[in-house]
Write an enzyme that holds these catalytic residues in place. Structure first.
Site, PDB file in Angstrom:
ATOM      1  N   HIS A  44       0.873  -1.228  -0.070  1.00 34.14           N
ATOM      2  CA  HIS A  44       0.040   0.083   0.024  1.00 34.14           C
ATOM      3  C   HIS A  44       1.129   1.311   0.033  1.00 34.14           C
ATOM      4  O   HIS A  44       1.644   1.538   0.997  1.00 34.14           O
ATOM      5  CB  HIS A  44      -1.041   0.066   1.180  1.00 34.14           C
ATOM      6  CG  HIS A  44      -1.931   1.144   1.236  1.00 34.14           C
ATOM      7  ND1 HIS A  44      -2.183   1.932   2.267  1.00 34.14           N
ATOM      8  CD2 HIS A  44      -2.445   1.828   0.088  1.00 34.14           C
ATOM      9  CE1 HIS A  44      -3.059   2.779   1.909  1.00 34.14           C
ATOM     10  NE2 HIS A  44      -3.378   2.594   0.660  1.00 34.14           N
ATOM     11  N   THR A  89       5.738   0.181  12.268  1.00 36.02           N
ATOM     12  CA  THR A  89       6.992   0.275  12.973  1.00 36.02           C
ATOM     13  C   THR A  89       8.077  -0.815  12.746  1.00 36.02           C
ATOM     14  O   THR A  89       7.642  -1.944  12.863  1.00 36.02           O
ATOM     15  CB  THR A  89       6.607   0.267  14.433  1.00 36.02           C
ATOM     16  OG1 THR A  89       5.772   1.321  14.649  1.00 36.02           O
ATOM     17  CG2 THR A  89       8.029   0.545  15.359  1.00 36.02           C
TER      18      THR A  89
END
Length: 392
Positions: free
Chosen positions: A17, A68
């Site tokens: 994405h 993260t």
């Protein structure tokens, strides 16, 4: 220049994405580029995109990890296949003329990259991110989607994470099934027998709401996810409060009585607009619905011409539908009371947008068959029934 692009390609866990910005070095994108490169954040450290070590992509491109980065294995994915994919996509976009070559030194690109924590397959990661980056660049440069495309798709689209389409009333006519029975178990049984349709609404009738409260909406949602649920409160007082109760219960629409004081109706309509649900004014026992509507400072989304159960041998008031619609906006008209399969087409020809049917369906021996008979009279296909979808 300030261009925005987005693309999603592939399957989990390697799904790509991409969100990106393209702009001038001396503009807001250039400032964001410099800030991103110098103001680091643990786990989201941006990196310059390179074709290989010591060879920057042009236009200069900053990659920002969305998820993260927690260990060196995940860092290797960002610095390896993801970075390579982005750099190659940028370079190919220049070579193919998507990005003008003469502007390669004037522009910068910021690319936000999603890498699923479970992604392992380097080849899939590369191919998905290459395709998504290239597509996002092309979309940004072409200004895709334009506003018309967004407006066309907004009610047709299903977000894959959401999993179902949230219905809005943009493609009438609709069949609205009204539950005036109070046995919740019986309601659930009937709901289970109603066929799926993009043109079907569920109404929780006033007796049912009085028996079980506004939280009956959530019972419907558990039994039939994705339904458009109308809460028939027939509000006569404290309009804004009752509408807020309906909205908080996750209703899609709330019914206000046309017999209520004008101020109450207006407050209810305004509260519905504020909370994003539909307002329906029920003209049951209202002598002149048009006069009531003309007296309002704000119009409802739907006007319901309602013949009471106790008055079902009297004449319909469908002749006022054209005048109601002439009052402006995108006002819809629902008709209720005494609706049968053999007079649905008459109601539609009179201009009705919503056909409200109660006991003819809910107390039928064959709920599915009777519902399908009514739906067939609408002569509407399912939304995008014949469109083969990839993304567009």
């Amino acid at each position: 220049m300030f261009l925005v692009g987005e693309a999603l390609i592939g399957k989990e866990p390697e799904v790509a994405h991409i969100d990106l910005l393209i702009g001038d070095k001396n503009g807001p994108v250039g400032i964001a580029f410099a800030n991103g490169l110098t103001q680091l954040s643990a786990g989201h450290t941006p990196l310059l995109s390179v074709i290989r070590p010591n060879l920057l992509a042009k236009p200069s491109t900053l990659i920002v990890p969305k998820v993260t980065v927690k260990n060196m294995e995940q860092a290797a994915i960002i610095f390896g296949p993801a970075q390579t994919a982005v750099a190659k996509a940028v370079a190919d976009a220049v070579e193919e003329g998507v990005i003008p070559k003469e502007r390669a030194e004037e522009l910068v690109i910021i690319v936000s990259v999603f890498i699923h924590p479970d992604a392992k397959d380097y080849d899939a990661i590369y191919r998905y991110n290459y395709g998504a980056t290239k597509l996002a660049i092309q979309r940004a440069m072409e200004g895709f989607p334009d506003v018309d495309k967004v407006l066309y798709e907004k009610e047709r689209s299903v977000h894959p994470v959401m999993g179902y389409r949230v219905m809005r009333l943009w493609d009438p006519p609709y069949l609205q099934i009204a539950f005036d029975i109070v046995d919740l178990a019986e309601v659930k049984r009937v709901l289970s027998e109603i066929p799926e349709s993009d043109h079907l609404l569920i109404e929780m009738g006033t007796p049912l709401v009085k028996m079980h409260g506004v939280q009956v909406v959530r019972e419907v949602r558990r039994a039939r996810p994705g339904s458009f649920v109308v809460l028939d409160l027939k509000t006569l007082d404290t309009g804004n409060l009752e509408v807020r109760l309906a909205a908080d219960a996750s209703a899609d629409a709330v019914v206000i009585s046309g017999l209520a004081p004008r101020k109450t109706i207006e407050l209810a309509i305004k509260e519905a607009k504020k909370t994003g649900i539909y307002s329906i004014v029920d003209m049951l026992n209202v002598r002149d619905p048009v006069e009531v509507l003309r007296s309002l400072s704000v119009l409802p989304d739907v006007v319901e011409l309602h013949r009471a159960i106790d008055m079902e041998n009297s004449e319909h008031a469908w002749q006022s539908i054209p005048e109601i619609k002439s009052l402006g906006g995108k006002i819809l008209v629902a008709v209720a009371g005494g609706i049968r399969v053999d007079n649905v087409r008459d109601a539609l020809r009179a201009g009705a947008d919503i056909i409200v049917v109660g006991r003819a369906i809910t107390r039928s021996k064959d709920v599915r068959d009777m519902t399908e008979q009514f739906l067939s009279q609408l002569k509407k296909s399912e939304i995008d029934q014949y469109r083969i979808m990839t993304d567009f």
